[in-house]
Design an enzyme around this catalytic site. Structure first.
Site, short mmCIF file in Angstrom:
data_model
loop_
_atom_site.label_atom_id
_atom_site.label_comp_id
_atom_site.label_asym_id
_atom_site.label_seq_id
_atom_site.Cartn_x
_atom_site.Cartn_y
_atom_site.Cartn_z
N HIS A 1 -0.81 11.41 -3.58
CA HIS A 1 0.25 11.71 -2.61
C HIS A 1 1.60 11.12 -3.04
CE1 HIS A 1 0.20 7.53 -1.33
NE2 HIS A 1 -1.11 7.61 -1.42
N GLU B 1 -8.56 8.09 1.22
CA GLU B 1 -8.59 6.88 0.39
C GLU B 1 -9.84 6.05 0.67
OE1 GLU B 1 -8.19 5.51 -2.27
OE2 GLU B 1 -6.08 4.87 -2.33
#
Length: 218
Positions: free
Chosen positions: A8, A82
């Site tokens: 990201h 994550e």
């Protein structure tokens, strides 16, 4: 299948070097927004047929410009979020807790999948959820799939699953925001890393980009 794993764009927690893994997480900084806007150009040569993002806001914001440019829906999946930091959440990245986080993640990639992140998930649990999304993408029939995910998750999964990448390689080659790892293969046949952060991945002993050797298990 060609699998493009994208970290990201930059977040405020990245700027402050904080271990920020909880859902939904922060949005992007102004730089992160520019990085996301540049992603369609960076992937201009990729014939992207499917696009996934995690349940954290930052990956969906990063994927949005690419989705708009290619006319694709963003498929949001929890499996590629994550690695949950558990008791280590919001620790400074360079601190002892932050280092323990990465040591634990890379231990999973090396095979110690029963090891558990303090107060968090085990390696087996992490790999199972990530594998499930990759398997879904492969089953879709798309030739090239982009997964917008997270730095530790991408490096750990790639080190665990790519035949030509080992833990020292993944540990020594961090991913910048919107950095990519490109692999080819399938869940049944295995994976080979082709590109890591813009550099060709070559087996140990073979020349890498600009005469350098990128050390990968080969």
């Amino acid at each position: 299948m060609r699998l493009v794993l994208v970290r990201h764009g930059q977040t405020p927690s990245n700027v402050d070097y904080l271990l920020d893994t909880a859902v939904p997480g922060p949005g992007l900084t102004e730089l992160g927004e520019r990085q996301a806007a540049a992603l369609p150009g960076a992937l201009a040569d990729e014939d992207v047929e499917a696009l996934y993002a995690s349940t954290l806001v930052r990956t969906q914001l990063t994927a949005a410009p690419l989705a708009a440019a290619r006319g694709l829906d963003v498929r949001v999946r929890d499996g590629i979020r994550e690695i949950a930091a558990g008791d280590l959440e919001m620790a400074p990245g360079g601190s002892a807790p932050g280092e323990r986080y990465m040591r634990t993640a890379f231990a999973w990639a090396a095979g110690d999948v029963e090891l558990r992140m303090p107060g968090g998930e085990s390696g087996a649990e992490f790999l199972a959820r990530y594998d499930a999304v990759v398997a879904e993408a492969a089953a879709s029939g798309a030739g090239t799939v982009v997964l917008v995910s997270h730095g530790a998750a991408i490096r750990t999964w790639a080190a665990a699953r790519a035949d030509n990448v080992d833990v020292p390689f993944a540990a020594g080659h961090r991913l910048a925001n919107t950095g990519t790892v490109i692999l080819e293969g399938s869940p049944a046949d295995g994976w080979k890393a082709l590109v890591w952060a813009g550099a060709t991945v070559t087996p140990e002993g073979e020349g890498g980009p600009a005469g350098e050797e990128l050390q990968a298990r080969g």
